[in-house]
Design a protein around this motif. Sequence first.
Motif, PDB file in Angstrom:
ATOM      1  N   LEU A 113      15.512  38.842  -2.875  1.00 23.52           N
ATOM      2  CA  LEU A 113      15.002  40.196  -3.055  1.00 23.52           C
ATOM      3  C   LEU A 113      13.625  40.387  -2.428  1.00 23.52           C
ATOM      4  CD1 LEU A 113      15.774  40.627  -6.861  1.00 23.52           C
ATOM      5  CD2 LEU A 113      17.175  41.373  -4.955  1.00 23.52           C
ATOM      6  N   ALA A 114      12.913  39.296  -2.215  1.00 25.29           N
ATOM      7  CA  ALA A 114      11.522  39.389  -1.784  1.00 25.29           C
ATOM      8  C   ALA A 114      11.380  39.840  -0.341  1.00 25.29           C
ATOM      9  CB  ALA A 114      10.820  38.046  -1.984  1.00 25.29           C
ATOM     10  N   ALA A 160      13.636  39.087 -12.116  1.00 25.49           N
ATOM     11  CA  ALA A 160      13.856  38.767 -10.704  1.00 25.49           C
ATOM     12  C   ALA A 160      13.191  39.809  -9.814  1.00 25.49           C
ATOM     13  CB  ALA A 160      15.350  38.685 -10.410  1.00 25.49           C
ATOM     14  N   ALA A 161      13.342  41.080 -10.149  1.00 28.86           N
ATOM     15  CA  ALA A 161      12.729  42.140  -9.351  1.00 28.86           C
ATOM     16  C   ALA A 161      11.205  42.066  -9.408  1.00 28.86           C
ATOM     17  CB  ALA A 161      13.219  43.504  -9.830  1.00 28.86           C
ATOM     18  N   VAL A 212       5.813  38.306  -5.268  1.00 26.63           N
ATOM     19  CA  VAL A 212       5.794  37.400  -4.116  1.00 26.63           C
ATOM     20  C   VAL A 212       5.625  38.194  -2.830  1.00 26.63           C
ATOM     21  CG1 VAL A 212       7.232  35.823  -2.758  1.00 26.63           C
ATOM     22  CG2 VAL A 212       7.034  35.529  -5.222  1.00 26.63           C
ATOM     23  N   ARG A 213       6.351  39.306  -2.700  1.00 30.45           N
ATOM     24  CA  ARG A 213       6.238  40.145  -1.498  1.00 30.45           C
ATOM     25  C   ARG A 213       4.801  40.666  -1.354  1.00 30.45           C
ATOM     26  NH1 ARG A 213      10.855  43.174  -1.500  1.00 30.45           N
ATOM     27  NH2 ARG A 213      10.077  44.191  -3.335  1.00 30.45           N
ATOM     28  N   HIS A 214       4.208  41.121  -2.470  1.00 30.11           N
ATOM     29  CA  HIS A 214       2.835  41.628  -2.445  1.00 30.11           C
ATOM     30  C   HIS A 214       1.858  40.512  -2.056  1.00 30.11           C
ATOM     31  CE1 HIS A 214      -0.642  44.029  -3.445  1.00 30.11           C
ATOM     32  NE2 HIS A 214      -1.073  43.048  -4.221  1.00 30.11           N
ATOM     33  N   ALA A 215       2.009  39.350  -2.651  1.00 32.28           N
ATOM     34  CA  ALA A 215       1.118  38.229  -2.341  1.00 32.28           C
ATOM     35  C   ALA A 215       1.269  37.800  -0.887  1.00 32.28           C
ATOM     36  CB  ALA A 215       1.405  37.058  -3.280  1.00 32.28           C
TER      37      ALA A 215
END
Length: 181
Positions: free
Chosen positions: A28-29, A160-161, A167-170
Amino acid sequence: MQSLWPWLAVAAAGALHGMNPAAGWALLAWGGRARAMQALLALAAGQLASVALVAAAVPLALQWQWEFQPLLLQGAAAALLLWMAVRHLRGRRRAAEAHAAVGLWSFIVATAHGIGWILVPALVPLCGGGMPGREITASGSLWLALAAVGVHLAAMLLAAAATAAAVRHAWHAAFRPSPPR
């Protein structure tokens, strides 16, 4: 408060499951929000398929007195997933196949982790206890079990979301080029 503990255990197990990278948050990331939502639906379908498998297999195994072998279904799903990966690598890419692959991955991992079995300790007090509604009929335990599966799945998908978004933001914060001064 005592009758709330099994529900909290079901939700906590779902959240823990959702934060596990093997459960699918890594899928999802990456990509846009639309892709992440489609992948989230595919993850949910795989999880529900695993729970349905356990829910259907246990009574049949007890009735016919045979041992449930999840590895057979996992092997078939893994072979199908491998076939889809080969098709993807050969250039035959379809969005529907990618979502089916995510769903198969989710099914394989959920079955390997025992998603249907992990809920049993929390379901016993819910379905077998003296909670309100339990006294009406024996079928009341089916609705409680379905509710517990829903709570588990919702907590898993939310975790999970949230993990994927973090993770995507980081990742973007760490690797996005700085504007020139």
